[in-house]
Design a protein around this motif. Structure first.
Motif, PDB file in Angstrom:
ATOM      1  N   LYS A   1       0.834  -1.204   0.000  1.00  0.00           N
ATOM      2  CA  LYS A   1       0.000   0.000   0.000  1.00  0.00           C
ATOM      3  C   LYS A   1       0.871   1.258   0.000  1.00  0.00           C
ATOM      4  O   LYS A   1       0.615   2.201  -0.768  1.00  0.00           O
ATOM      5  N   ASN A   2       1.902   1.262   0.845  1.00  0.00           N
ATOM      6  CA  ASN A   2       2.805   2.424   0.896  1.00  0.00           C
ATOM      7  C   ASN A   2       3.498   2.655  -0.445  1.00  0.00           C
ATOM      8  O   ASN A   2       3.623   3.791  -0.898  1.00  0.00           O
ATOM      9  N   ALA A   3       3.943   1.574  -1.063  1.00  0.00           N
ATOM     10  CA  ALA A   3       4.617   1.700  -2.363  1.00  0.00           C
ATOM     11  C   ALA A   3       3.661   2.250  -3.418  1.00  0.00           C
ATOM     12  O   ALA A   3       4.022   3.140  -4.198  1.00  0.00           O
ATOM     13  N   ASN A   4       2.434   1.725  -3.437  1.00  0.00           N
ATOM     14  CA  ASN A   4       1.448   2.205  -4.418  1.00  0.00           C
ATOM     15  C   ASN A   4       1.121   3.675  -4.185  1.00  0.00           C
ATOM     16  O   ASN A   4       0.958   4.436  -5.141  1.00  0.00           O
ATOM     17  N   ASN A   5       1.042   4.094  -2.923  1.00  0.00           N
ATOM     18  CA  ASN A   5       0.783   5.507  -2.626  1.00  0.00           C
ATOM     19  C   ASN A   5       1.932   6.390  -3.103  1.00  0.00           C
ATOM     20  O   ASN A   5       1.706   7.484  -3.632  1.00  0.00           O
ATOM     21  N   GLU A   6       3.158   5.908  -2.920  1.00  0.00           N
ATOM     22  CA  GLU A   6       4.318   6.684  -3.385  1.00  0.00           C
ATOM     23  C   GLU A   6       4.319   6.794  -4.912  1.00  0.00           C
ATOM     24  O   GLU A   6       4.666   7.832  -5.469  1.00  0.00           O
ATOM     25  N   LEU A   7       3.912   5.714  -5.588  1.00  0.00           N
ATOM     26  CA  LEU A   7       3.860   5.736  -7.056  1.00  0.00           C
ATOM     27  C   LEU A   7       2.812   6.734  -7.544  1.00  0.00           C
ATOM     28  O   LEU A   7       3.022   7.407  -8.559  1.00  0.00           O
TER      29      LEU A   7
ATOM     30  N   ASP B   1       0.147   4.127 -17.762  1.00  0.00           N
ATOM     31  CA  ASP B   1       0.579   2.782 -18.157  1.00  0.00           C
ATOM     32  C   ASP B   1       1.748   2.312 -17.304  1.00  0.00           C
ATOM     33  O   ASP B   1       1.783   1.163 -16.847  1.00  0.00           O
ATOM     34  N   LEU B   2       2.700   3.195 -17.068  1.00  0.00           N
ATOM     35  CA  LEU B   2       3.861   2.850 -16.247  1.00  0.00           C
ATOM     36  C   LEU B   2       3.433   2.598 -14.801  1.00  0.00           C
ATOM     37  O   LEU B   2       3.889   1.632 -14.167  1.00  0.00           O
ATOM     38  N   LYS B   3       2.527   3.439 -14.285  1.00  0.00           N
ATOM     39  CA  LYS B   3       2.015   3.239 -12.920  1.00  0.00           C
ATOM     40  C   LYS B   3       1.371   1.866 -12.806  1.00  0.00           C
ATOM     41  O   LYS B   3       1.614   1.127 -11.851  1.00  0.00           O
ATOM     42  N   LYS B   4       0.531   1.541 -13.799  1.00  0.00           N
ATOM     43  CA  LYS B   4      -0.184   0.259 -13.786  1.00  0.00           C
ATOM     44  C   LYS B   4       0.817  -0.896 -13.798  1.00  0.00           C
ATOM     45  O   LYS B   4       0.685  -1.859 -13.042  1.00  0.00           O
ATOM     46  N   SER B   5       1.816  -0.794 -14.630  1.00  0.00           N
ATOM     47  CA  SER B   5       2.839  -1.835 -14.741  1.00  0.00           C
ATOM     48  C   SER B   5       3.601  -2.002 -13.426  1.00  0.00           C
ATOM     49  O   SER B   5       3.835  -3.120 -12.963  1.00  0.00           O
ATOM     50  N   LEU B   6       3.979  -0.878 -12.818  1.00  0.00           N
ATOM     51  CA  LEU B   6       4.709  -0.932 -11.553  1.00  0.00           C
ATOM     52  C   LEU B   6       3.841  -1.499 -10.433  1.00  0.00           C
ATOM     53  O   LEU B   6       4.320  -2.268  -9.592  1.00  0.00           O
ATOM     54  N   GLU B   7       2.557  -1.137 -10.422  1.00  0.00           N
ATOM     55  CA  GLU B   7       1.640  -1.674  -9.410  1.00  0.00           C
ATOM     56  C   GLU B   7       1.504  -3.185  -9.566  1.00  0.00           C
ATOM     57  O   GLU B   7       1.430  -3.915  -8.572  1.00  0.00           O
ATOM     58  N   GLU B   8       1.490  -3.660 -10.817  1.00  0.00           N
ATOM     59  CA  GLU B   8       1.428  -5.106 -11.050  1.00  0.00           C
ATOM     60  C   GLU B   8       2.690  -5.791 -10.545  1.00  0.00           C
ATOM     61  O   GLU B   8       2.623  -6.865  -9.950  1.00  0.00           O
ATOM     62  N   ASP B   9       3.849  -5.162 -10.765  1.00  0.00           N
ATOM     63  CA  ASP B   9       5.111  -5.720 -10.261  1.00  0.00           C
ATOM     64  C   ASP B   9       5.095  -5.793  -8.732  1.00  0.00           C
ATOM     65  O   ASP B   9       5.524  -6.792  -8.148  1.00  0.00           O
ATOM     66  N   ILE B  10       4.613  -4.747  -8.112  1.00  0.00           N
ATOM     67  CA  ILE B  10       4.544  -4.720  -6.644  1.00  0.00           C
ATOM     68  C   ILE B  10       3.564  -5.787  -6.151  1.00  0.00           C
ATOM     69  O   ILE B  10       3.819  -6.460  -5.148  1.00  0.00           O
ATOM     70  N   GLN B  11       2.467  -5.986  -6.871  1.00  0.00           N
ATOM     71  CA  GLN B  11       1.503  -7.018  -6.491  1.00  0.00           C
ATOM     72  C   GLN B  11       2.130  -8.412  -6.595  1.00  0.00           C
ATOM     73  O   GLN B  11       1.930  -9.250  -5.732  1.00  0.00           O
ATOM     74  N   LYS B  12       2.921  -8.628  -7.657  1.00  0.00           N
ATOM     75  CA  LYS B  12       3.611  -9.919  -7.807  1.00  0.00           C
ATOM     76  C   LYS B  12       4.566 -10.140  -6.635  1.00  0.00           C
ATOM     77  O   LYS B  12       4.656 -11.243  -6.085  1.00  0.00           O
ATOM     78  N   MET B  13       5.298  -9.088  -6.273  1.00  0.00           N
ATOM     79  CA  MET B  13       6.225  -9.160  -5.145  1.00  0.00           C
ATOM     80  C   MET B  13       5.469  -9.498  -3.858  1.00  0.00           C
ATOM     81  O   MET B  13       5.894 -10.341  -3.065  1.00  0.00           O
ATOM     82  N   THR B  14       4.316  -8.859  -3.684  1.00  0.00           N
ATOM     83  CA  THR B  14       3.479  -9.106  -2.505  1.00  0.00           C
ATOM     84  C   THR B  14       3.019 -10.560  -2.485  1.00  0.00           C
ATOM     85  O   THR B  14       3.115 -11.233  -1.450  1.00  0.00           O
ATOM     86  N   ASP B  15       2.538 -11.045  -3.617  1.00  0.00           N
ATOM     87  CA  ASP B  15       2.067 -12.433  -3.701  1.00  0.00           C
ATOM     88  C   ASP B  15       3.185 -13.418  -3.378  1.00  0.00           C
ATOM     89  O   ASP B  15       2.963 -14.404  -2.661  1.00  0.00           O
ATOM     90  N   GLU B  16       4.401 -13.145  -3.888  1.00  0.00           N
ATOM     91  CA  GLU B  16       5.546 -14.029  -3.613  1.00  0.00           C
ATOM     92  C   GLU B  16       5.841 -14.087  -2.116  1.00  0.00           C
ATOM     93  O   GLU B  16       6.057 -15.164  -1.566  1.00  0.00           O
ATOM     94  N   HIS B  17       5.839 -12.927  -1.464  1.00  0.00           N
ATOM     95  CA  HIS B  17       6.161 -12.889  -0.038  1.00  0.00           C
ATOM     96  C   HIS B  17       5.059 -13.544   0.802  1.00  0.00           C
ATOM     97  O   HIS B  17       5.362 -14.228   1.778  1.00  0.00           O
TER      98      HIS B  17
END
Length: 184
Positions: free
Chosen positions: A136-142, A150-166
């Motif tokens: 949530k903090n990362a998405n707020n900073e973005l 498009d870049l925001k959406k892509s970065l949010e997807e990357d952060i979501q993948k990272m979240t899912d992995e953890h």
């Protein structure tokens, strides 16, 4: 701009790794049937008027799976070590033989195993909440950055993948700990 994005991603990854490390430390303190020096890791001893971790005034070892042996570096510390163990409220009854403090770790009852499993689940859930807060903090900073949607959406997807992995790693660590606790 690229540096800011990299910083947000890297700091989020680091925060999520820290949540995992914290969970592993919490799990080390949850006993799973066998005696371990980590079980008395939270014990503080009054060392000449200063609260001091037990590991700094004595050698803690486990001669077998059901015994913790605490060998103080100064014989005068034996009574303080016993008092520290009682104050830590670990549910152990320390005995002293004049040379060292010995703790017999009783086998876990089925009810106690279930309680420890619940405690483990609660700790894992706290770690998941921490990881989600990091997302949530990362998405707020973005959102505050002036970049394309498009870049925001892509970065949010990357952060979501990272979240899912953890979160998957947390679930895996929890499964191992629960198995360890429930194994008689």
């Amino acid at each position: 701009m690229e540096d800011e994005i990299d910083f947000i991603i890297d700091s989020t990854r680091e925060a999520m790794k820290n949540a995992l490390k914290h969970l592993e430390k919490q799990f080390a303190n949850i006993r799973a049937g066998k005696a371990s020096p980590a079980m008395v890791g939270s014990v503080m001893v009054d060392y000449y008027g200063n609260p001091t971790p037990l590991s700094q005034v004595a050698n803690v070892s486990t001669p077998d799976g059901m015994t913790i042996s605490i060998q103080p570096w100064e014989k005068a510390m034996i009574s303080e070590i016993e008092r520290g163990i009682h104050l830590a409220n670990l549910g152990f009854n320390p005995m002293n033989n004049g040379e060292s403090v010995i703790i017999n770790v009783p086998p876990l009852t089925e009810e106690r195993r279930k309680d420890l499993a619940k405690q483990s689940k609660a700790a894992a859930e706290e770690a998941k909440i921490g990881v989600r807060n990091d997302r949530k903090n990362a998405n707020n900073e973005l959102k505050n950055l002036e970049i394309s949607e498009d870049l925001k959406k892509s970065l949010e997807e990357d952060i979501q993948k990272m979240t899912d992995e953890h979160i998957k790693k947390i679930d895996g660590i929890l499964a191992v700990k629960e198995k360890e606790i429930m194994t008689v």
